[in-house]
Design a protein around this motif. Structure first.
Motif, PDB file in Angstrom:
ATOM      1  N   VAL A 159      77.726 100.230 129.709  1.00  0.00           N
ATOM      2  CA  VAL A 159      77.174  99.749 130.481  1.00  0.00           C
ATOM      3  C   VAL A 159      77.664  98.221 130.340  1.00  0.00           C
ATOM      4  O   VAL A 159      78.023  97.962 129.277  1.00  0.00           O
ATOM      5  CB  VAL A 159      75.534  99.574 130.779  1.00  0.00           C
ATOM      6  N   PRO A 160      77.773  97.244 131.231  1.00  0.00           N
ATOM      7  CA  PRO A 160      78.092  96.068 130.949  1.00  0.00           C
ATOM      8  C   PRO A 160      77.618  95.378 129.583  1.00  0.00           C
ATOM      9  O   PRO A 160      78.534  94.599 129.022  1.00  0.00           O
ATOM     10  CB  PRO A 160      77.951  94.956 132.289  1.00  0.00           C
ATOM     11  N   MET A 161      76.358  95.508 129.457  1.00  0.00           N
ATOM     12  CA  MET A 161      75.924  95.004 128.336  1.00  0.00           C
ATOM     13  C   MET A 161      76.160  95.571 126.999  1.00  0.00           C
ATOM     14  O   MET A 161      76.096  95.021 125.914  1.00  0.00           O
ATOM     15  CB  MET A 161      74.111  95.130 128.329  1.00  0.00           C
ATOM     16  N   THR A 162      77.150  96.657 126.998  1.00  0.00           N
ATOM     17  CA  THR A 162      77.689  97.200 125.797  1.00  0.00           C
ATOM     18  C   THR A 162      78.607  96.126 125.074  1.00  0.00           C
ATOM     19  O   THR A 162      78.827  96.381 124.114  1.00  0.00           O
ATOM     20  CB  THR A 162      78.454  98.361 126.179  1.00  0.00           C
ATOM     21  N   ALA A 163      79.325  95.482 125.711  1.00  0.00           N
ATOM     22  CA  ALA A 163      80.073  94.476 125.354  1.00  0.00           C
ATOM     23  C   ALA A 163      79.398  93.462 124.387  1.00  0.00           C
ATOM     24  O   ALA A 163      80.104  93.081 123.546  1.00  0.00           O
ATOM     25  CB  ALA A 163      80.615  93.552 126.587  1.00  0.00           C
ATOM     26  N   SER A 164      78.092  93.366 124.479  1.00  0.00           N
ATOM     27  CA  SER A 164      77.485  92.645 123.287  1.00  0.00           C
ATOM     28  C   SER A 164      76.773  93.442 122.180  1.00  0.00           C
ATOM     29  O   SER A 164      76.369  92.902 121.289  1.00  0.00           O
ATOM     30  CB  SER A 164      76.187  91.997 124.248  1.00  0.00           C
ATOM     31  N   ARG A 165      77.212  94.687 122.345  1.00  0.00           N
ATOM     32  CA  ARG A 165      76.818  95.570 121.282  1.00  0.00           C
ATOM     33  C   ARG A 165      77.788  95.448 120.141  1.00  0.00           C
ATOM     34  O   ARG A 165      78.386  96.275 119.782  1.00  0.00           O
ATOM     35  CB  ARG A 165      76.614  97.076 121.663  1.00  0.00           C
ATOM     36  N   VAL A 166      77.744  94.391 119.414  1.00  0.00           N
ATOM     37  CA  VAL A 166      78.468  93.981 118.287  1.00  0.00           C
ATOM     38  C   VAL A 166      77.728  93.744 117.153  1.00  0.00           C
ATOM     39  O   VAL A 166      77.022  92.838 117.133  1.00  0.00           O
ATOM     40  CB  VAL A 166      79.627  92.899 118.746  1.00  0.00           C
ATOM     41  N   HIS A 167      78.217  94.094 116.014  1.00  0.00           N
ATOM     42  CA  HIS A 167      77.446  93.609 114.814  1.00  0.00           C
ATOM     43  C   HIS A 167      77.814  92.242 114.455  1.00  0.00           C
ATOM     44  O   HIS A 167      78.987  91.755 114.551  1.00  0.00           O
ATOM     45  CB  HIS A 167      77.855  94.668 113.519  1.00  0.00           C
ATOM     46  N   PHE A 168      76.799  91.602 113.810  1.00  0.00           N
ATOM     47  CA  PHE A 168      76.993  89.993 113.473  1.00  0.00           C
ATOM     48  C   PHE A 168      78.062  89.748 112.636  1.00  0.00           C
ATOM     49  O   PHE A 168      78.758  88.950 112.420  1.00  0.00           O
ATOM     50  CB  PHE A 168      75.782  89.444 113.043  1.00  0.00           C
ATOM     51  N   VAL A 169      78.465  90.868 111.676  1.00  0.00           N
ATOM     52  CA  VAL A 169      79.581  90.860 110.681  1.00  0.00           C
ATOM     53  C   VAL A 169      81.039  90.540 111.311  1.00  0.00           C
ATOM     54  O   VAL A 169      81.761  89.842 111.077  1.00  0.00           O
ATOM     55  CB  VAL A 169      79.440  91.707 109.710  1.00  0.00           C
ATOM     56  N   GLU A 170      81.260  91.353 112.480  1.00  0.00           N
ATOM     57  CA  GLU A 170      82.170  91.347 113.031  1.00  0.00           C
ATOM     58  C   GLU A 170      82.410  90.356 113.858  1.00  0.00           C
ATOM     59  O   GLU A 170      83.444  89.599 114.147  1.00  0.00           O
ATOM     60  CB  GLU A 170      82.376  92.603 114.191  1.00  0.00           C
ATOM     61  N   LYS A 171      81.050  89.734 114.502  1.00  0.00           N
ATOM     62  CA  LYS A 171      81.208  88.522 115.385  1.00  0.00           C
ATOM     63  C   LYS A 171      81.590  87.172 114.407  1.00  0.00           C
ATOM     64  O   LYS A 171      82.194  86.285 114.938  1.00  0.00           O
ATOM     65  CB  LYS A 171      79.885  88.267 115.842  1.00  0.00           C
ATOM     66  N   LEU A 172      80.935  87.233 113.154  1.00  0.00           N
ATOM     67  CA  LEU A 172      81.247  86.300 112.322  1.00  0.00           C
ATOM     68  C   LEU A 172      82.860  86.207 111.831  1.00  0.00           C
ATOM     69  O   LEU A 172      83.487  85.028 111.865  1.00  0.00           O
ATOM     70  CB  LEU A 172      80.456  86.526 110.830  1.00  0.00           C
ATOM     71  N   ALA A 173      83.305  87.369 111.744  1.00  0.00           N
ATOM     72  CA  ALA A 173      84.879  87.396 111.393  1.00  0.00           C
ATOM     73  C   ALA A 173      85.801  86.939 112.605  1.00  0.00           C
ATOM     74  O   ALA A 173      86.469  86.081 112.360  1.00  0.00           O
ATOM     75  CB  ALA A 173      85.213  88.823 110.893  1.00  0.00           C
ATOM     76  N   ALA A 174      85.254  87.432 113.657  1.00  0.00           N
ATOM     77  CA  ALA A 174      85.897  86.821 114.751  1.00  0.00           C
ATOM     78  C   ALA A 174      85.893  85.243 114.932  1.00  0.00           C
ATOM     79  O   ALA A 174      86.804  84.830 115.331  1.00  0.00           O
ATOM     80  CB  ALA A 174      85.487  87.639 116.092  1.00  0.00           C
ATOM     81  N   ASN A 175      84.630  84.910 114.943  1.00  0.00           N
ATOM     82  CA  ASN A 175      84.388  83.369 115.008  1.00  0.00           C
ATOM     83  C   ASN A 175      85.535  82.624 113.982  1.00  0.00           C
ATOM     84  O   ASN A 175      86.129  81.452 114.285  1.00  0.00           O
ATOM     85  CB  ASN A 175      83.066  83.035 114.830  1.00  0.00           C
ATOM     86  N   LEU A 176      85.309  83.104 112.661  1.00  0.00           N
ATOM     87  CA  LEU A 176      86.011  82.246 111.586  1.00  0.00           C
ATOM     88  C   LEU A 176      87.412  82.303 111.857  1.00  0.00           C
ATOM     89  O   LEU A 176      88.280  81.417 111.753  1.00  0.00           O
ATOM     90  CB  LEU A 176      85.768  82.778 110.299  1.00  0.00           C
ATOM     91  N   ALA A 177      88.010  83.566 112.285  1.00  0.00           N
ATOM     92  CA  ALA A 177      89.491  83.724 112.624  1.00  0.00           C
ATOM     93  C   ALA A 177      89.781  83.031 113.581  1.00  0.00           C
ATOM     94  O   ALA A 177      90.984  82.081 113.599  1.00  0.00           O
ATOM     95  CB  ALA A 177      89.684  85.253 112.806  1.00  0.00           C
ATOM     96  N   GLY A 178      89.022  82.669 114.654  1.00  0.00           N
ATOM     97  CA  GLY A 178      89.401  81.916 115.814  1.00  0.00           C
ATOM     98  C   GLY A 178      89.338  80.457 115.408  1.00  0.00           C
ATOM     99  O   GLY A 178      90.336  79.856 115.978  1.00  0.00           O
ATOM    100  N   THR A 179      88.543  80.068 114.591  1.00  0.00           N
ATOM    101  CA  THR A 179      88.352  78.593 114.037  1.00  0.00           C
ATOM    102  C   THR A 179      89.717  78.401 113.596  1.00  0.00           C
ATOM    103  O   THR A 179      90.216  77.294 113.807  1.00  0.00           O
ATOM    104  CB  THR A 179      86.994  78.157 113.393  1.00  0.00           C
TER     105      THR A 179
END
Length: 342
Positions: A171-191
């Motif tokens: 479902v569209p909300m599955t896009a937010s089913r992401v572990h915070f460790v992965e989100k942290l890695a993506a944010n730091l790499a993006g920065t």
């Protein structure tokens, strides 16, 4: 009177912020892009109904109906979306705040090049330059997303990304089913990467340049989010065809990525562009005829990801066990009988 201000900061405000995020054009999980995606889906429904290519009696059934949208996996996605707001405040913000002073940003890169080679004459900012800068931001960000996504399919990080792949329905909300460790890695790499890109671009231009935006969103991000982005996490098959799918990632391609069939493993890591999959050998193109798919991680253990607690804690437990038994036969990659994926 008891002081509930701390509770309000940690619980109430984050949840309200998450709900308001549904109207934020900077995210993919938003009402505007959902409506645009469902408008495309309705057009597909009418077309396929007229050609006799669907047995769905109604548009609601075409989208999956109650079977999909009220599946326990989907209900978990809805709850997890709200909890992620709390996790952001309780975990992501403090961690990013602690790491932030050690990250080189665009201003630091601009100062470095200026000290190394001297200042450059200022280039007058214009629309063409802003469009070009925005294009670079988009490409660097999408390239980063490809490699972060691919990294989390590797042996040691898969347990965290499995949170996303354990969804039994999309479902569209599955896009937010992401572990915070992965989100942290993506944010730091993006920065780091975007800081290096922006600093380099600004140095060449002799000063800061702003990206052209549409409704406050970088123009290419807005355009790609408007291309039925919510259908990527859905049961509506929308293929762009083999030619276009060598460059642009279609909803069907991302559904292939979520398939539990071994032939689909480690394919279509791209977020907006499938160009990176084409270049690095992970491309799987689709056709207009839907493939029969079942979603999940393709291994035993998906039943261990059926609660908020398990989505947050299980990846740490699994990884800790793996660290204690690095010589064991059990891997963290997809598939019960496969070697861990690269």
């Amino acid at each position: 009177m008891p002081d509930f201000s701390h509770l309000n900061t940690l619980l109430v405000e984050p949840v309200i912020s998450q709900l308001s995020g549904l109207f934020d054009l900077n995210g993919r999980v938003g009402v505007v892009f959902l409506l645009l995606s469902y408008a495309v889906a309705y057009g597909l429904f009418r077309l396929r109904k007229r050609r006799g290519l669907t047995k769905a009696p109604s548009f609601w059934q075409f989208l999956g109906g109650h079977r999909v949208h009220f599946h326990r996996s989907a209900l978990l996605d809805y709850r997890y979306y709200l909890v992620r707001g709390i996790l952001n405040v309780a975990l992501l913000v403090p961690i990013v705040g602690a790491v932030d002073p050690y990250i080189l940003r665009s201003g630091d890169c601009l100062a470095f090049f200026t000290n190394l080679w001297g200042a450059r004459p200022r280039v007058d900012e214009n629309l063409s330059l802003s469009l070009l800068y925005g294009l670079g931001v988009f490409l660097v960000s999408d390239f980063k997303n490809y490699w972060v996504h691919r990294a989390f399919h590797s042996r040691w990080l898969w347990a965290f990304h499995k949170v996303h792949h354990s969804a039994a329905v999309l479902v569209p909300m599955t896009a937010s089913r992401v572990h915070f460790v992965e989100k942290l890695a993506a944010n730091l790499a993006g920065t780091i990467l975007l800081g290096a890109y922006a600093g380099s671009f600004w140095y060449v231009c002799g000063g800061e340049i702003g990206a052209y935006t549409l409704f406050g969103v970088t123009w290419l991000i807005f355009i790609f989010n408007a291309l039925a982005v919510s259908l990527r996490h859905s049961h509506v098959w929308l293929s762009f065809g083999p030619l276009v799918e060598h460059v642009l990632n279609s909803p069907a391609q991302h559904q292939i990525h979520h398939s539990d069939a071994p032939r689909h493993f480690d394919k279509n890591f791209g977020i907006n562009l499938s160009l990176w999959d084409w270049i690095f050998g992970t491309l799987y193109v689709t056709r207009s005829t839907p493939e029969a798919l079942r979603f999940g991680s393709g291994e035993r253990g998906d039943e261990g990801y059926t609660s908020i607690y398990s989505l947050i804690v299980t990846p740490f437990v699994t990884t800790a066990r793996k660290l204690r038994n690095t010589g064991g036969a059990q891997g963290l990659g997809q598939g019960t009988s496969q070697a861990p994926h690269s």
